[in-house]
Design a protein around this motif. Structure first.
Motif, PDB file in Angstrom:
ATOM      1  N   THR A  85       0.829  -1.203   0.000  1.00  0.00           N
ATOM      2  CA  THR A  85       0.000   0.000   0.000  1.00  0.00           C
ATOM      3  C   THR A  85       0.866   1.256   0.000  1.00  0.00           C
ATOM      4  OG1 THR A  85      -1.695  -1.190   1.251  1.00  0.00           O
ATOM      5  CG2 THR A  85      -1.863   1.203   1.212  1.00  0.00           C
ATOM      6  N   ASP A  86       0.454   2.265  -0.778  1.00  0.00           N
ATOM      7  CA  ASP A  86       1.174   3.533  -0.812  1.00  0.00           C
ATOM      8  C   ASP A  86       1.205   4.177   0.573  1.00  0.00           C
ATOM      9  OD1 ASP A  86       1.477   3.149  -3.502  1.00  0.00           O
ATOM     10  OD2 ASP A  86      -0.009   4.647  -4.114  1.00  0.00           O
ATOM     11  N   ARG A  87       2.294   4.879   0.858  1.00  0.00           N
ATOM     12  CA  ARG A  87       2.444   5.609   2.123  1.00  0.00           C
ATOM     13  C   ARG A  87       2.285   7.102   1.875  1.00  0.00           C
ATOM     14  NH1 ARG A  87       2.594   0.247   3.101  1.00  0.00           N
ATOM     15  NH2 ARG A  87       3.357  -0.208   5.195  1.00  0.00           N
ATOM     16  N   ASP A  88       1.637   7.781   2.818  1.00  0.00           N
ATOM     17  CA  ASP A  88       1.573   9.241   2.722  1.00  0.00           C
ATOM     18  C   ASP A  88       2.164   9.880   3.962  1.00  0.00           C
ATOM     19  OD1 ASP A  88      -0.506   8.823   4.531  1.00  0.00           O
ATOM     20  OD2 ASP A  88      -1.960  10.048   3.462  1.00  0.00           O
ATOM     21  N   TYR A  89       2.611  11.119   3.764  1.00  0.00           N
ATOM     22  CA  TYR A  89       3.346  11.858   4.793  1.00  0.00           C
ATOM     23  C   TYR A  89       2.709  13.226   5.010  1.00  0.00           C
ATOM     24  CZ  TYR A  89       7.236   8.611   3.753  1.00  0.00           C
ATOM     25  OH  TYR A  89       8.018   7.506   3.546  1.00  0.00           O
ATOM     26  N   VAL A  90       2.604  13.624   6.259  1.00  0.00           N
ATOM     27  CA  VAL A  90       2.281  15.005   6.609  1.00  0.00           C
ATOM     28  C   VAL A  90       3.516  15.545   7.313  1.00  0.00           C
ATOM     29  CG1 VAL A  90       0.731  16.536   7.864  1.00  0.00           C
ATOM     30  CG2 VAL A  90      -0.149  14.415   6.861  1.00  0.00           C
ATOM     31  N   GLU A 110      -6.737  11.075   7.474  1.00  0.00           N
ATOM     32  CA  GLU A 110      -6.175   9.987   6.687  1.00  0.00           C
ATOM     33  C   GLU A 110      -7.070   9.684   5.499  1.00  0.00           C
ATOM     34  OE1 GLU A 110      -4.915   6.577   8.871  1.00  0.00           O
ATOM     35  OE2 GLU A 110      -4.096   7.759  10.534  1.00  0.00           O
ATOM     36  N   PHE A 111      -6.466   9.121   4.448  1.00  0.00           N
ATOM     37  CA  PHE A 111      -7.176   8.840   3.209  1.00  0.00           C
ATOM     38  C   PHE A 111      -7.234   7.335   2.972  1.00  0.00           C
ATOM     39  CE2 PHE A 111      -5.220  13.026   2.741  1.00  0.00           C
ATOM     40  CZ  PHE A 111      -6.303  13.797   2.331  1.00  0.00           C
ATOM     41  N   ASP A 112      -8.345   6.888   2.397  1.00  0.00           N
ATOM     42  CA  ASP A 112      -8.494   5.473   2.062  1.00  0.00           C
ATOM     43  C   ASP A 112      -7.438   5.067   1.040  1.00  0.00           C
ATOM     44  OD1 ASP A 112     -10.673   5.317   3.737  1.00  0.00           O
ATOM     45  OD2 ASP A 112     -12.154   5.595   2.129  1.00  0.00           O
ATOM     46  N   GLY A 113      -6.947   3.850   1.188  1.00  0.00           N
ATOM     47  CA  GLY A 113      -5.990   3.329   0.223  1.00  0.00           C
ATOM     48  C   GLY A 113      -4.574   3.803   0.439  1.00  0.00           C
ATOM     49  N   ARG A 114      -4.312   4.499   1.549  1.00  0.00           N
ATOM     50  CA  ARG A 114      -2.965   4.956   1.872  1.00  0.00           C
ATOM     51  C   ARG A 114      -2.697   4.722   3.354  1.00  0.00           C
ATOM     52  NH1 ARG A 114      -3.287  10.766  -1.401  1.00  0.00           N
ATOM     53  NH2 ARG A 114      -3.192   9.845  -3.496  1.00  0.00           N
ATOM     54  N   ILE A 115      -1.469   4.393   3.683  1.00  0.00           N
ATOM     55  CA  ILE A 115      -1.073   4.218   5.071  1.00  0.00           C
ATOM     56  C   ILE A 115      -0.281   5.437   5.513  1.00  0.00           C
ATOM     57  CG2 ILE A 115       0.353   2.873   6.661  1.00  0.00           C
ATOM     58  CD1 ILE A 115      -0.360   0.386   5.107  1.00  0.00           C
ATOM     59  N   ARG A 116      -0.730   6.072   6.584  1.00  0.00           N
ATOM     60  CA  ARG A 116      -0.083   7.282   7.080  1.00  0.00           C
ATOM     61  C   ARG A 116       1.195   6.937   7.833  1.00  0.00           C
ATOM     62  NH1 ARG A 116      -2.472  11.995   8.032  1.00  0.00           N
ATOM     63  NH2 ARG A 116      -3.088  11.599   5.855  1.00  0.00           N
ATOM     64  N   VAL A 117       2.283   7.548   7.446  1.00  0.00           N
ATOM     65  CA  VAL A 117       3.559   7.390   8.143  1.00  0.00           C
ATOM     66  C   VAL A 117       3.547   8.304   9.361  1.00  0.00           C
ATOM     67  CG1 VAL A 117       6.048   7.725   7.993  1.00  0.00           C
ATOM     68  CG2 VAL A 117       4.806   6.741   6.054  1.00  0.00           C
ATOM     69  N   ASP A 118       3.672   7.717  10.539  1.00  0.00           N
ATOM     70  CA  ASP A 118       3.603   8.557  11.734  1.00  0.00           C
ATOM     71  C   ASP A 118       4.961   8.840  12.358  1.00  0.00           C
ATOM     72  OD1 ASP A 118       4.205   6.137  12.895  1.00  0.00           O
ATOM     73  OD2 ASP A 118       2.250   5.856  13.829  1.00  0.00           O
ATOM     74  N   ARG A 119       6.008   8.249  11.775  1.00  0.00           N
ATOM     75  CA  ARG A 119       7.351   8.543  12.271  1.00  0.00           C
ATOM     76  C   ARG A 119       8.308   8.663  11.104  1.00  0.00           C
ATOM     77  NH1 ARG A 119      11.277   4.858  16.185  1.00  0.00           N
ATOM     78  NH2 ARG A 119      12.985   6.362  16.263  1.00  0.00           N
ATOM     79  N   SER A 120       8.760   9.867  10.854  1.00  0.00           N
ATOM     80  CA  SER A 120       9.733  10.113   9.795  1.00  0.00           C
ATOM     81  C   SER A 120      10.491  11.386  10.122  1.00  0.00           C
ATOM     82  CB  SER A 120       9.049  10.252   8.430  1.00  0.00           C
ATOM     83  OG  SER A 120      10.010  10.464   7.410  1.00  0.00           O
ATOM     84  N   ASP A 121      11.805  11.291  10.156  1.00  0.00           N
ATOM     85  CA  ASP A 121      12.656  12.449  10.433  1.00  0.00           C
ATOM     86  C   ASP A 121      13.735  12.537   9.363  1.00  0.00           C
ATOM     87  OD1 ASP A 121      11.627  13.289  13.187  1.00  0.00           O
ATOM     88  OD2 ASP A 121      12.113  11.184  13.536  1.00  0.00           O
TER      89      ASP A 121
END
Length: 242
Positions: free
Chosen positions: A123-128, A155-166
């Motif tokens: 599944t595609d990943r998305d970033y905020v 959050e959006f359907d079909g995407r997994i939200r990345v909650d840790r990224s630095d």
């Protein structure tokens, strides 16, 4: 005069930046979760032309951090023209398929949403992301920190939200060239096959930096300059015709 996309983005940032941050963020306070540039445990994983990629284990994560170092054949002004364009992720970051700015912000502290394409059936990943930028005239260096703030957008359907990224970028001018240091650790959430994780750690920085060098040489990223205040702190990147 014809207004380029990068030129218009500069105007957007300048308009949003009427009130600048009163505090200059330090590298240690923003990127505390990332390993140091000179940490002894970095292991060289790949060397392609002028790019070297290292990885290191993270004690609190099953995913490694990477460090990429490159001497890019383009001046720092061109690179910063790319960086201030919130849609430039599509041009140079490997697998980036969507990117745009959102919310209120200014040159020093702003926000972006982006999506990374993953090979089927992953599944595609998305970033905020919160993006913070600083620099000073004395060293000529520019530093950017990009940190995940996952709850700032639904959050959006079909995407997994990345909650840790630095992510940490350091741009060091070398005449008509620029040394770039890129350190990143991301926990992409969900289960990922080991082969994909290992390939991403090397492929993303190598392919992205190769693309960045080419993108920064495009005509619409030429003719920019770094702008400093009276104290020598970086306050903007603008086209020289503004």
């Amino acid at each position: 005069m014809r207004t380029t996309k990068a030129h218009s983005i500069t105007g957007w940032i300048a308009a949003m930046g009427a009130t600048l941050l009163a505090t200059v963020f330090s590298a240690s306070s923003v990127s505390a979760q990332l390993p140091a540039e000179d940490a002894k445990d970095w292991k060289l994983r790949e060397e392609v032309g002028n790019i070297r990629v290292y990885t290191v284990d993270q004690t609190d994560s099953s995913f490694k951090a990477f460090k990429a170092e490159a001497l890019l054949d383009t001046p720092i002004e061109n690179l910063m023209a790319v960086m201030i364009n919130p849609e430039s992720c599509l041009e140079w970051v490997h697998n980036c398929i969507e990117s745009y700015a959102f919310g209120e912000g200014n040159f020093h502290d702003r926000y972006a949403y982006s999506v990374n394409n993953m090979p089927w059936p992953v599944t595609d990943r998305d970033y905020v992301l919160r993006i913070q930028t600083r620099g000073n005239r004395a060293s000529g260096e520019v530093i950017m920190d990009l940190n995940a703030i996952p709850n700032q957008r639904r959050e959006f359907d079909g995407r997994i939200r990345v909650d840790r990224s630095d992510t940490f970028y350091r741009f060091i001018p070398r005449g008509d060239q620029t040394k770039m240091i890129w350190i990143q650790h991301t926990d992409p959430n969900g289960s990922l096959p080991g082969w994909l994780v290992n390939s991403l750690l090397v492929d993303i920085p190598v392919r992205s930096l190769q693309a960045l060098e080419k993108v920064a040489q495009k005509p619409h990223y030429q003719g920019f300059e770094l702008v400093y205040d009276d104290a020598g702190q970086l306050i903007s990147v603008r086209h020289s015709t503004e």
